[in-house]
Design a protein around this motif. Structure first.
Motif, PDB file in Angstrom:
ATOM      1  N   TRP A  99      25.060  64.248  18.730  1.00  0.00           N
ATOM      2  CA  TRP A  99      24.780  64.582  17.339  1.00  0.00           C
ATOM      3  C   TRP A  99      24.199  65.982  17.264  1.00  0.00           C
ATOM      4  O   TRP A  99      23.702  66.512  18.266  1.00  0.00           O
ATOM      5  N   ASP A 100      24.291  66.590  16.100  1.00  0.00           N
ATOM      6  CA  ASP A 100      23.759  67.930  15.888  1.00  0.00           C
ATOM      7  C   ASP A 100      23.396  68.069  14.425  1.00  0.00           C
ATOM      8  O   ASP A 100      24.101  67.544  13.559  1.00  0.00           O
ATOM      9  N   ILE A 101      22.309  68.759  14.149  1.00  0.00           N
ATOM     10  CA  ILE A 101      21.895  68.950  12.760  1.00  0.00           C
ATOM     11  C   ILE A 101      21.935  70.420  12.392  1.00  0.00           C
ATOM     12  O   ILE A 101      21.913  71.302  13.263  1.00  0.00           O
ATOM     13  N   GLU A 102      22.022  70.685  11.086  1.00  0.00           N
ATOM     14  CA  GLU A 102      21.818  72.040  10.574  1.00  0.00           C
ATOM     15  C   GLU A 102      20.634  71.963   9.625  1.00  0.00           C
ATOM     16  O   GLU A 102      20.519  71.024   8.833  1.00  0.00           O
ATOM     17  N   THR A 103      19.759  72.940   9.737  1.00  0.00           N
ATOM     18  CA  THR A 103      18.521  72.883   8.952  1.00  0.00           C
ATOM     19  C   THR A 103      18.418  74.094   8.045  1.00  0.00           C
ATOM     20  O   THR A 103      18.974  75.154   8.335  1.00  0.00           O
ATOM     21  N   ILE A 104      17.699  73.923   6.955  1.00  0.00           N
ATOM     22  CA  ILE A 104      17.520  75.030   6.017  1.00  0.00           C
ATOM     23  C   ILE A 104      16.058  75.090   5.576  1.00  0.00           C
ATOM     24  O   ILE A 104      15.255  74.259   5.975  1.00  0.00           O
ATOM     25  N   GLY A 105      15.761  76.061   4.738  1.00  0.00           N
ATOM     26  CA  GLY A 105      14.423  76.156   4.169  1.00  0.00           C
ATOM     27  C   GLY A 105      13.556  77.126   4.946  1.00  0.00           C
ATOM     28  O   GLY A 105      13.918  77.627   6.014  1.00  0.00           O
ATOM     29  N   GLU A 106      12.392  77.380   4.381  1.00  0.00           N
ATOM     30  CA  GLU A 106      11.446  78.328   4.957  1.00  0.00           C
ATOM     31  C   GLU A 106      11.148  77.978   6.420  1.00  0.00           C
ATOM     32  O   GLU A 106      10.932  78.850   7.246  1.00  0.00           O
ATOM     33  N   TYR A 107      11.120  76.685   6.725  1.00  0.00           N
ATOM     34  CA  TYR A 107      10.732  76.245   8.059  1.00  0.00           C
ATOM     35  C   TYR A 107      11.914  75.731   8.865  1.00  0.00           C
ATOM     36  O   TYR A 107      11.765  74.847   9.699  1.00  0.00           O
ATOM     37  N   ALA A 108      13.098  76.320   8.619  1.00  0.00           N
ATOM     38  CA  ALA A 108      14.325  75.803   9.237  1.00  0.00           C
ATOM     39  C   ALA A 108      14.206  75.622  10.751  1.00  0.00           C
ATOM     40  O   ALA A 108      14.766  74.683  11.315  1.00  0.00           O
ATOM     41  N   THR A 109      13.453  76.507  11.413  1.00  0.00           N
ATOM     42  CA  THR A 109      13.398  76.416  12.876  1.00  0.00           C
ATOM     43  C   THR A 109      12.143  75.704  13.375  1.00  0.00           C
ATOM     44  O   THR A 109      11.860  75.724  14.562  1.00  0.00           O
ATOM     45  N   THR A 110      11.378  75.117  12.473  1.00  0.00           N
ATOM     46  CA  THR A 110      10.175  74.377  12.861  1.00  0.00           C
ATOM     47  C   THR A 110      10.448  72.881  12.732  1.00  0.00           C
ATOM     48  O   THR A 110      10.441  72.352  11.618  1.00  0.00           O
ATOM     49  N   PRO A 111      10.712  72.203  13.847  1.00  0.00           N
ATOM     50  CA  PRO A 111      11.218  70.830  13.751  1.00  0.00           C
ATOM     51  C   PRO A 111      10.310  69.857  12.994  1.00  0.00           C
ATOM     52  O   PRO A 111      10.818  68.951  12.355  1.00  0.00           O
ATOM     53  N   ILE A 112       8.988  70.063  13.059  1.00  0.00           N
ATOM     54  CA  ILE A 112       8.155  69.103  12.327  1.00  0.00           C
ATOM     55  C   ILE A 112       8.133  69.375  10.832  1.00  0.00           C
ATOM     56  O   ILE A 112       7.594  68.589  10.060  1.00  0.00           O
ATOM     57  N   ARG A 113       8.688  70.514  10.391  1.00  0.00           N
ATOM     58  CA  ARG A 113       8.617  70.856   8.968  1.00  0.00           C
ATOM     59  C   ARG A 113       9.965  71.059   8.274  1.00  0.00           C
ATOM     60  O   ARG A 113      10.045  71.046   7.045  1.00  0.00           O
ATOM     61  N   ASN A 114      11.025  71.305   9.034  1.00  0.00           N
ATOM     62  CA  ASN A 114      12.263  71.784   8.411  1.00  0.00           C
ATOM     63  C   ASN A 114      12.961  70.732   7.538  1.00  0.00           C
ATOM     64  O   ASN A 114      12.638  69.549   7.590  1.00  0.00           O
ATOM     65  N   ASP A 115      13.900  71.200   6.738  1.00  0.00           N
ATOM     66  CA  ASP A 115      14.746  70.301   5.968  1.00  0.00           C
ATOM     67  C   ASP A 115      16.072  70.154   6.689  1.00  0.00           C
ATOM     68  O   ASP A 115      16.747  71.142   6.969  1.00  0.00           O
ATOM     69  N   VAL A 116      16.453  68.931   6.970  1.00  0.00           N
ATOM     70  CA  VAL A 116      17.737  68.684   7.610  1.00  0.00           C
ATOM     71  C   VAL A 116      18.798  68.639   6.525  1.00  0.00           C
ATOM     72  O   VAL A 116      18.766  67.780   5.649  1.00  0.00           O
ATOM     73  N   ALA A 117      19.710  69.601   6.558  1.00  0.00           N
ATOM     74  CA  ALA A 117      20.713  69.686   5.496  1.00  0.00           C
ATOM     75  C   ALA A 117      22.025  69.005   5.896  1.00  0.00           C
ATOM     76  O   ALA A 117      22.768  68.544   5.033  1.00  0.00           O
ATOM     77  N   TRP A 118      22.301  68.989   7.173  1.00  0.00           N
ATOM     78  CA  TRP A 118      23.536  68.406   7.678  1.00  0.00           C
ATOM     79  C   TRP A 118      23.261  67.615   8.946  1.00  0.00           C
ATOM     80  O   TRP A 118      22.370  67.969   9.720  1.00  0.00           O
ATOM     81  N   ILE A 119      24.053  66.585   9.173  1.00  0.00           N
ATOM     82  CA  ILE A 119      24.052  65.947  10.492  1.00  0.00           C
ATOM     83  C   ILE A 119      25.489  65.596  10.828  1.00  0.00           C
ATOM     84  O   ILE A 119      26.257  65.183   9.942  1.00  0.00           O
TER      85      ILE A 119
END
Ligand SMILES: Cc1cn([C@H]2C[C@H](O)[C@@H](COP(=O)(O)OP(=O)(O)OP(=O)(O)O)O2)c(=O)[nH]c1=O
Ligand SMILES: [Mg+2]
Ligand SMILES: [Mg+2]
Length: 651
Positions: free
Chosen positions: A29-49
């Motif tokens: 599996w792989d996710i794509e993340t967005i938002g101010e904290y896209a690269t911070t796993p405890i904070r980011n928004d997962v936009a795609w999986i």
DNA sequence: CTGTCCTGCGCT
DNA sequence: AAAGCGCAGGACAG
């Protein structure tokens, strides 16, 4: 590829996909993340999986902000780094197609991540911690295969990112446009294709890497690393608690201090200049008094200066180093003294205070504190030797508590009320491993007799009785020198570091060779083993491989550097093996409620509720030193363990 | 504006 | 010319 049919946008389709994946014993599996904290796993928004299993490729958009075409343009006022407001033209896109809500997607896929199927991802800690937020804090369950880690075990010297690996293994270059860097502004279908391919190639790479691990007999190490990965997941979720009010006071203190120190430098120098610019500093220090400089004699060239000289170019005083070592030789000069003071506090303020608090006006300098905790990124693939690296922020280079400022920074890492930190550090770890590899001889016997070589070395150099060596002297004149000599350091550097005459340094190295012939015999043998293999490499205690092809270079200095790297990697890598085994053991032995939070190469920091201190202490002791780990080497392992409220108190 | 190299320095 | 890291600021290239 017909992309559209792989894009999942209704629940029935999703359920079908989950069912298809469930027929297999593994999936990627792989996710794509967005938002101010896209690269911070405890904070980011997962936009795609996206998911991939044999015969199944599914990509699930959840909160992609844009559609498939640009429909206009808009002006957006933004402040640039000089504080000026400017209008930027930004495109306007159409609306994205309908998407499933994250809550539904993670509900429907929940059991997949709980099952005993092998879960495959590239840089798995990122994807696992990112999705845990959407799973009520629950991490995916093992077994795992992180293809970044398996690629790294197979070759620690190459680029192991997905793109270069896929190029290498499958000859496909599917993302020249660097989609991954700006997901939110990439067209919907382009992200879908990208996410799908990342996931499919991750699964393919897993299959390739499994063969490689088999061929190179790396499965035992790989299994260890996947156990370690579980511990890293837990550490990444937990984070290290920080004394945030103290951080703010320290900021005020340092800002005032630095303002004064800066003024001191300018006053002594008779002019203002940028103290952070080495060339400007060199100009002031090394230009003659007649020209308004300090007329200090420059001592050592910078790396660039040396290159220039080699190339036959002329060097000026701007090519000489202004590092602390060089400055100390001119101590007494008021500009130099003021500058040294400035350098210490400015380093600490920018790296550890501003570094953690971030800069609200610069989006590449985010605040690193989340709910009073710092979550570093321990990179399992971060070194060529097997150690971890730590980044964003690096918690493996927190200042030692030797100075007032260092103590205040290390002291920011705390146990909250009702908790303690248990800090446990292996004693002389790499020297013990060296003794193990070298076998019978003075060092080996010394450890059996319970000596501390760091203290002995420091006492010898400083000409002090052993019981008068301070902790700082033990580090600066014991540890550093033992490892410098052990890892092939030369006499000039030894003289420099130990602050002794060259002749004495030569003596010490000569004595070392005479006292520990078994060490030199071991090194010689190790190098011949390494050279006999194609490509040249060595294996550590657990069978981890370090490849050093340069050891057969025809160029002497390159070859000799490689020889030192081989020796260091054998020992440093084996020490990394030991701490990794200790982490896995400790993690499973710790009582519920006690959590490993940090590791610093040969040190484990555990956060423990007051009520569990004794239990946890036993678990850590057993984890680091118990049967099954102490048998790995033929000299005793020891650790130094402290129970403290602040990290700075463990010394 | 972003990306890269250099210098320097914190830690094991 | 001990080894292994990551980060900040300046300088410069695009
Ligand atoms: C400080 C230092 C450590 N190291 C390596 C070797 C050390 O064994 C290892 C861990 O560092 P330390 O824990 O600082 O040193 P130590 O374990 O040898 O001594 P102590 O008894 O005080 O814990 O890191 C170096 O290679 N060079 C150095 O200058
Ligand atoms: Mg130690
Ligand atoms: Mg240590």
């Amino acid at each position: 590829m017909r992309l559209a049919r792989h894009i999942v946008s209704d629940v029935e389709h999703l359920r079908h996909v989950v069912k298809e994946i469930s027929r297999h014993d593994h999936f990627a599996w792989d996710i794509e993340t967005i938002g101010e904290y896209a690269t911070t796993p405890i904070r980011n928004d997962v936009a795609w999986i996206a998911f991939s299993a044999p015969g199944v490729d599914a990509v699930i958009p959840m909160r992609h902000p844009i559609g498939n075409k640009i429909i206009g343009e808009r002006k957006e006022p933004r402040t640039d780094k000089n504080g000026k407001v400017r209008n930027f033209r930004v495109p306007v896109w159409d609306e994205p197609p309908p998407q499933l809500r994250p809550s539904i997607v993670f509900e429907e896929t929940y059991e997949l991540f709980e099952s005993d199927r092998e879960k495959v991802a590239q840089n798995l800690t990122f994807d696992a911690i990112s999705i845990a937020k959407h799973r009520g804090g629950s991490l995916p369950k093992p077994p795992f295969h992180d293809t970044l880690v398996s690629s790294w075990l197979l070759d620690e010297n190459r680029l192991n990112g997905l793109k270069p690996r896929v190029r290498e293994e499958f000859g496909s270059d599917y993302d020249q446009g660097k989609t991954g860097k700006h997901i939110a502004t990439t067209l919907f279908n382009d992200v879908a294709r990208y996410n799908l391919l990342d996931t499919r190639f991750t699964r393919w790479l897993r299959n390739r890497n499994l063969k490689g691990l088999e061929d190179q007999r790396l499965f035992p190490v790989f299994r260890l690393e996947m156990d370690v990965l579980e511990v890293l997941l837990s550490m990444g979720m937990e984070g290290a608690p920080l004394d945030v009010p103290a951080l703010h006071s320290l900021k005020d203190h340092l800002e005032k201090l630095i303002e004064q120190q800066e003024a001191d430098v300018y006053r002594s120098a008779g002019k203002a200049f940028n103290l952070n610019a080495p060339r400007q500093v060199a100009e002031v220090l090394y230009s003659p008094k007649a020209k308004g400089g300090q007329g200090i004699k420059p001592t050592k060239l910078t790396a660039g200066g040396k290159k220039k000289k080699q190339a036959g170019e002329r060097v000026t005083f701007l090519d000489y180093t202004t590092d602390a070592d060089a400055l100390e030789k001119a101590a007494g000069n008021p500009v130099v003294d003021a500058l040294l003071a400035f350098k210490e506090s400015s380093k600490l303020l920018s790296t550890y205070v501003y570094g953690y608090l971030g800069d609200a006006t610069a989006k590449d300098r985010p605040c690193q504190i989340h709910s009073g905790k710092i979550h570093t990124n321990f990179k399992q693939y971060g070194t060529v030797t097997g150690r971890f690296s730590s980044s964003e922020p690096n918690l493996q280079n927190i200042p030692r508590p030797g100075t007032d400022l260092g103590k205040r920074i290390r002291g920011l890492f705390i146990a909250p009320p009702g908790y303690k930190l248990i800090v446990a550090d292996y004693s002389q770890i790499e020297l013990r491993i060296l003794a193990h590899f070298a076998g019978p001889g003075a060092l080996h016997q010394g450890f059996l007799d319970g000596i501390d070589p760091h203290t002995i070395t420091a006492a010898g150099i400083l000409n002090l009785p052993h019981d008068q060596v301070t902790g700082e002297q033990r580090t600066d004149y014991g540890k550093r020198i033992n490892f410098l000599i052990g890892y092939g350091g030369g006499e000039h550097l030894l003289a420099e570091v130990a602050k002794i005459p060259l002749t004495e340094a030569q003596n010490i190295i000569g004595q070392h060779e005479a006292s520990f012939p078994e060490i030199y015999a071991y090194k010689k043998k190790l190098l011949s083993v390494a050279r006999s293999r194609n490509p040249p490499h060595i294996r550590t205690l657990t069978g981890r491989i370090r490849r050093v092809p340069d050891v057969i270079s025809p160029t002497k200095w390159i070859r000799q550097k490689a020889e030192r790297q081989i020796i260091n990697s054998h020992i440093q890598g084996s020490a990394a093996d030991i701490i990794k085994i200790a982490m896995v053991r400790t993690h499973s032995l710790l009582p519920e409620g006690a959590k490993l939070i940090l590791t610093v190469h040969d040190e484990l920091v555990t956060l423990v509720p007051d009520t569990l201190i004794e239990e946890a202490r036993v678990a850590i002791h057993e984890g680091m030193l118990g049967e099954g780990i102490k048998n790995l080497i033929s000299v005793p392992l020891e650790s130094d363990t402290k129970v403290v409220d602040r990290w700075s108190e463990a010394k």
